[in-house]
Design an enzyme around this catalytic site. Structure first.
Site, PDB file in Angstrom:
ATOM      1  N   ASP A  68       0.842  -1.196   0.000  1.00  0.00           N
ATOM      2  CA  ASP A  68       0.000   0.000   0.000  1.00  0.00           C
ATOM      3  C   ASP A  68       0.880   1.251   0.000  1.00  0.00           C
ATOM      4  O   ASP A  68       2.043   1.210   0.410  1.00  0.00           O
ATOM      5  CB  ASP A  68      -0.886   0.029   1.252  1.00  0.00           C
TER       6      ASP A  68
HETATM    7  N1  URA Z   1      -1.465  -5.803   3.929  1.00  0.00           N
HETATM    8  C1  URA Z   1      -1.912  -4.533   3.897  1.00  0.00           C
HETATM    9  O1  URA Z   1      -2.978  -4.212   4.420  1.00  0.00           O
HETATM   10  N2  URA Z   1      -1.147  -3.614   3.264  1.00  0.00           N
HETATM   11  C2  URA Z   1       0.024  -3.901   2.677  1.00  0.00           C
HETATM   12  O2  URA Z   1       0.696  -3.013   2.125  1.00  0.00           O
HETATM   13  C3  URA Z   1       0.481  -5.236   2.729  1.00  0.00           C
HETATM   14  C4  URA Z   1      -0.282  -6.168   3.370  1.00  0.00           C
END
Ligand code: URA
Length: 231
Positions: free
Chosen positions: A106
């Site tokens: 993310d």
């Molecule tokens: N899970 C999430 O919620 N975000 C990420 O970036 C990776 C795993």
């Protein structure tokens, strides 16, 4: 372009627009080289990164790239975006060619991001059937409860996809800090899992994918090529 991995005779027939029977004499005459060595067998399997030459002519010469990047917060894990800065801005343009991201993070997540132009390698790491472990350090707002640890291990139902998450390991390191190990990578998976306990994720940092660990010598924003052993 032929499918990869592919038989040498199929590759030569497709690339040279000749039929497969016409390939044999080329091989018998020692005119075809794979990575600099004369090839004689029709059924040799080549990849898209095998250098193939016919006498002086280069038929295929593409280098495979495997990079690890320490992703900083605030950058998109994408190769292109019309409006926002992507992690590609951290790499020299000479390296942009055909790279894809192997398992996104993310925008606000940090840590290990792999990039490659070798789709088969990426699939072997990321396709759900391969069950490659991905490890994250996760800081949350509220204290982590034993119920949460249990729910991660048992699986959590995601109504949108109507799936139950595969068993995940949640190790409490401090009251609000955990090491989470997943063998899948669903959209916002960790945030949604903690969300079930109304416990917002404040920071999420990926430390490893399979046996590949984020190099502690890489500061946020830095990258390096993977070693042969890591690949
Ligand atoms: N899970 C999430 O919620 N975000 C990420 O970036 C990776 C795993």
């Amino acid at each position: 372009m032929p499918a990869y991995n592919t038989r040498l005779d199929r590759f030569l027939a497709t690339t040279l627009h000749i039929n497969r029977k016409a390939v044999k004499p080329l091989l018998a005459a020692g005119k075809v080289c794979l990575d600099g060595k004369i090839a004689r067998d029709c059924d040799t399997i080549i990849t898209r990164f095998t250098r193939v030459t016919l006498e002086e002519q280069v038929l295929q010469d593409q280098q495979a790239h495997y990079l690890m990047l320490h992703k900083p917060a605030g950058m998109l894990s994408a190769t292109k975006d019309a409006a926002q800065l992507t992690v590609m801005s951290l790499l020299p343009t000479a390296l942009h060619l055909n790279l894809h991201i192997v398992g996104r993070l993310d925008k606000n997540s940090t840590g290990l991001l792999l990039l490659s132009n070798d789709g088969e390698w990426s699939n072997s790491l990321m396709s759900p059937g391969h069950h490659v472990e991905k490890t994250y350090l996760v800081r949350v707002k509220h204290e982590i409860t034993p119920e949460c640890v249990e729910a991660f291990a048992n699986g959590i139902h995601f109504p949108f996809e109507d799936i139950v998450t595969l068993p995940a390991h949640l190790q409490i390191l401090e009251p609000t800090l955990a090491r989470v190990t997943l063998i899948e990578g669903r959209y916002h998976q960790i945030k949604r899992m903690f969300g079930r306990f109304r416990n917002p994720v404040l920071g999420l940092h990926r430390t490893s994918i399979g046996k590949i660990q984020l190099d502690p010598n890489l500061a946020a924003g830095q990258y390096r090529a993977l070693t042969l052993q890591e690949i």
